[in-house]
Design a protein around this motif. Structure first.
Motif, PDB file in Angstrom:
ATOM      1  N   LEU A   5      28.902 -16.195   5.840  1.00 13.46           N
ATOM      2  CA  LEU A   5      29.254 -17.428   5.141  1.00 13.46           C
ATOM      3  C   LEU A   5      30.033 -18.359   6.073  1.00 13.46           C
ATOM      4  O   LEU A   5      31.004 -17.945   6.710  1.00 13.46           O
ATOM      5  N   THR A   6      29.583 -19.629   6.149  1.00 18.44           N
ATOM      6  CA  THR A   6      30.255 -20.629   6.979  1.00 18.44           C
ATOM      7  C   THR A   6      30.441 -21.918   6.186  1.00 18.44           C
ATOM      8  O   THR A   6      29.481 -22.431   5.589  1.00 18.44           O
ATOM      9  N   ASP A  29      21.931 -11.092   5.859  1.00 19.11           N
ATOM     10  CA  ASP A  29      23.071 -10.200   6.066  1.00 19.11           C
ATOM     11  C   ASP A  29      23.546  -9.594   4.751  1.00 19.11           C
ATOM     12  O   ASP A  29      23.915  -8.408   4.691  1.00 19.11           O
ATOM     13  N   ILE A  30      23.528 -10.411   3.700  1.00 19.40           N
ATOM     14  CA  ILE A  30      23.937  -9.908   2.387  1.00 19.40           C
ATOM     15  C   ILE A  30      22.962  -8.841   1.898  1.00 19.40           C
ATOM     16  O   ILE A  30      23.366  -7.789   1.370  1.00 19.40           O
ATOM     17  N   LYS A  85      21.002  -7.125   3.783  1.00 18.31           N
ATOM     18  CA  LYS A  85      20.893  -6.112   4.833  1.00 18.31           C
ATOM     19  C   LYS A  85      19.466  -5.930   5.344  1.00 18.31           C
ATOM     20  O   LYS A  85      18.989  -4.829   5.554  1.00 18.31           O
ATOM     21  N   GLU A 137      38.328 -16.480  15.252  1.00 15.47           N
ATOM     22  CA  GLU A 137      37.048 -15.981  14.744  1.00 15.47           C
ATOM     23  C   GLU A 137      36.715 -16.573  13.381  1.00 15.47           C
ATOM     24  O   GLU A 137      35.546 -16.765  13.054  1.00 15.47           O
ATOM     25  N   LYS A 138      37.729 -16.874  12.569  1.00 11.86           N
ATOM     26  CA  LYS A 138      37.482 -17.326  11.200  1.00 11.86           C
ATOM     27  C   LYS A 138      37.751 -18.806  10.973  1.00 11.86           C
ATOM     28  O   LYS A 138      37.175 -19.400  10.064  1.00 11.86           O
ATOM     29  N   LYS A 184      34.991 -19.463   8.486  1.00 15.59           N
ATOM     30  CA  LYS A 184      34.046 -18.358   8.361  1.00 15.59           C
ATOM     31  C   LYS A 184      34.761 -17.150   7.761  1.00 15.59           C
ATOM     32  O   LYS A 184      35.245 -16.270   8.481  1.00 15.59           O
ATOM     33  N   PRO A 185      34.845 -17.108   6.422  1.00 11.51           N
ATOM     34  CA  PRO A 185      35.564 -15.990   5.795  1.00 11.51           C
ATOM     35  C   PRO A 185      34.876 -14.651   5.990  1.00 11.51           C
ATOM     36  O   PRO A 185      35.521 -13.611   6.015  1.00 11.51           O
ATOM     37  N   THR A 186      33.534 -14.684   6.119  1.00  9.40           N
ATOM     38  CA  THR A 186      32.761 -13.470   6.363  1.00  9.40           C
ATOM     39  C   THR A 186      31.681 -13.776   7.389  1.00  9.40           C
ATOM     40  O   THR A 186      31.456 -14.939   7.748  1.00  9.40           O
ATOM     41  N   LYS A 187      30.987 -12.747   7.837  1.00 11.95           N
ATOM     42  CA  LYS A 187      29.924 -12.911   8.824  1.00 11.95           C
ATOM     43  C   LYS A 187      28.773 -13.751   8.285  1.00 11.95           C
ATOM     44  O   LYS A 187      28.102 -14.464   9.046  1.00 11.95           O
TER      45      LYS A 187
END
Length: 562
Positions: free
Chosen positions: A158-159, A189-190, A192, A112-113, A153-156
């Motif tokens: 950020l890529t 996403d950040i 919201k 996933e990451k 992809k450390p977070t949803k």
């Protein structure tokens, strides 16, 4: 052909055996085979401008073949592609496509990451104006990068992507080395946002190539930077991208790299639109200045799209009519300072698409509704000051429109009359500056009318009839065309077509380009057989083109997956 298949089996058998063993451990093995073959016939009816029969290839039987195998197991994936071009590749394909060999291979680990790939891979940053690698067999393009790629992809929201390698060219790789980093941040996403999508992207691409130029006044490393913004809110969307390429030698003639002209490059792309049920409008604007980008500088100007690093399609309507694709526009990112008549440093222009559906039950909509599509595209050279002497130089106006390259105004009306009948009527007006686009001479104005009707006997049996006509004021003058397609069922179809250049001023060039053939489909396998003539000119896919010569012959294609 027997030797070809034997070689491919010897290359790929170890991978197949390994894959089948692994499949017992609940892995997944899949692949496919594609073959496009042509037997070129000596057609004395096709002649060149000097009344000589069109040249017949020394090797009349040619074939492009691709066998690819893939295996996945848990987080792992591996693949290999073998290619065979026997006796040679199809006409006007890259001459580096010759013989039989392993073309690409890869090994991938993905969670996933993290996503790590070693070997050959394809990638695109943003719109591709700075970097894109892809495969299109119809155009003879495969510029995969051989090296490594890491996607993190450390977070949803950020890529990170990083790439390094050398670009495929034939069965080898280019001398230039390619580096790249791309970051995408999903701001919505950040923040919201619930009904809005907002993202920001940043890109770096470097090409490092040493040349034989004595005391070069440019660095071996050429740097490219890009930023992009994408916004989408309900029915409205907006996207923009700006790209910059650092100072580099400007190559005006293939393989002639020197200190004569050193300039940076840049590109600006804007796209916005609005879409809801029954109505849509989309507008694109693009400005290119010195934006061709190759993994080897000397490759600029080659006609095979070989070693091209970026993706610059023509932003015009992709017509499905034969006559509308005779004078097809190609993007103009290059610098040419040939003489006072042909000077260019790029392009500026855009297109607008408008779609509207007249509702069912209205006077214009009728019982089943009516769809109208309008497209307008316009492309010009960049205006500015050009110095063609020694030293050469230029200075462009950022929003200046120079000589016109191309325009296309067209309207298409689709009408369903009842449950069985449907028709499409189209009008297309084009202007094509052959002198500026092809760097030859002449300008062409055309008007094209096309009408087609489809009748459905059953859900799987239908017939389609198409007629089209072009009025052109110069070059090859008027054309007429017709096509009939018959789908007997979901497996079997046939067609016959003819393009007739009856208006050509030269009588021995008033040719019929007739074709007829059929296709058979079963499950994931398709076989097609065709006989006829190929009109010389550009063949385009997605706005990217390659030139094909006039020819006559029998073609056979096979495509299957397993």
């Amino acid at each position: 052909m027997k030797q070809t298949l034997t070689k491919l089996l010897l290359i790929l058998l170890p991978i197949t055996v390994f894959s089948q063993e692994k499949e017992k451990e609940k892995g997944n093995f899949f692949g496919g085979f594609e073959s496009n073959s042509q037997w070129y016939l000596n057609d004395t009816g096709l002649k060149d401008e000097f009344d000589n029969p069109t040249a017949h290839p020394e090797k009349p039987i040619r074939s492009n073949n691709y066998l690819f195998l893939n295996y996945t197991y848990k987080n792992w994936a591996a693949g290999i592609q073998g290619e065979s071009f026997q006796e040679d590749a199809l006409l006007n394909m890259n001459p580096k496509y010759k013989g039989t060999n392993v073309a690409t291979y890869f090994l991938q680990f993905k969670t996933e990451k993290i996503d790590v790939t070693a070997g050959y891979f394809y990638e695109q940053f943003g719109s591709g104006l700075l970097y894109r690698s892809w495969e299109d067999r119809a155009l003879g393009i495969n510029n995969a990068l051989r090296g490594g790629r890491v996607i993190f992809k450390p977070t949803k929201f950020l890529t990170f992507k990083s790439i390094y390698g050398q670009q495929r060219t034939g069965f080898d790789v280019s001398k230039g080395k390619v580096y790249g980093i791309d970051t995408e941040i999903v701001l919505s996403d950040i923040l919201k946002y619930k009904t809005t999508d907002l993202s920001l992207g940043l890109t770096y691409v470097g090409r490092d190539e040493k040349t034989n130029v004595a005391n070069p006044e440019f660095n071996s490393l050429t740097n490219g930077f890009a930023g992009r913004l994408n916004f989408n809110h309900e029915a409205f969307y907006f996207a923009t991208e700006y790209d910059y390429k650092s100072n580099d030698a400007v190559v005006q003639v293939q393989d002639q790299v020197n200190n004569g002209l050193i300039k940076p490059g840049n590109a600006l792309l804007l796209n916005l639109g609005y879409s809801k049920k029954g109505f849509g409008v989309d507008a694109s604007f693009r400005r290119l200045e010195n934006m061709s980008f190759f993994s080897e500088r000397g490759a600029k100007g080659n006609s095979f799209n070989d070693r091209i690093m970026n993706f610059i399609p023509s932003l015009t309507k992709q017509h499905h009519y034969n006559l509308a694709n005779i004078y097809v526009y190609q993007a103009q990112p290059n610098v040419i300072l040939a003489d006072t008549e042909i000077v260019k440093a790029g392009e500026i222009g855009g297109q607008v698409d408008l779609f509207y559906d007249f509702k069912k039950g209205t006077k214009l909509g009728g019982k089943y509704g009516t769809k109208v599509a309008l497209n307008i595209s316009n492309w010009n050279a960049l205006s500015g000051t050009f110095y063609i002497g020694s030293p050469q130089d230029y200075k462009t106006d950022f929003f200046g429109f120079g000589k016109r390259y191309f325009t296309d105004y067209n309207v298409e009306v689709t009408k369903k009359w009842n449950s069985k009948w449907q028709s499409i009527f189209s009008y297309i007006n084009q202007y094509y500056n052959k002198k500026m686009i092809q760097e030859t001479s002449g300008e062409v104005n055309t008007n094209i009318l096309a009408a087609e009707a489809t009748y459905k006997f059953t859900s799987s049996r239908s017939i389609r009839v198409l007629g089209e006509h072009m009025w052109a004021d110069s070059d090859k003058k008027n054309w007429a065309g017709a096509t009939v397609e018959m789908n007997l069922n979901s497996k079997l179809s046939f067609y016959v077509s003819d393009l007739y250049n009856y208006g050509n001023d030269v009588d021995y060039l008033q040719n019929h380009y007739y074709n007829f053939g059929g296709a058979f489909r079963k499950n994931s396998t398709r076989i097609a057989l065709n006989y006829g003539r190929q009109r010389g000119g550009l063949v385009c896919v997605g706005g990217v083109c390659r030139f094909v010569p006039e020819s006559s012959g029998v073609s056979l294609s096979l495509n299957t997956s397993f």
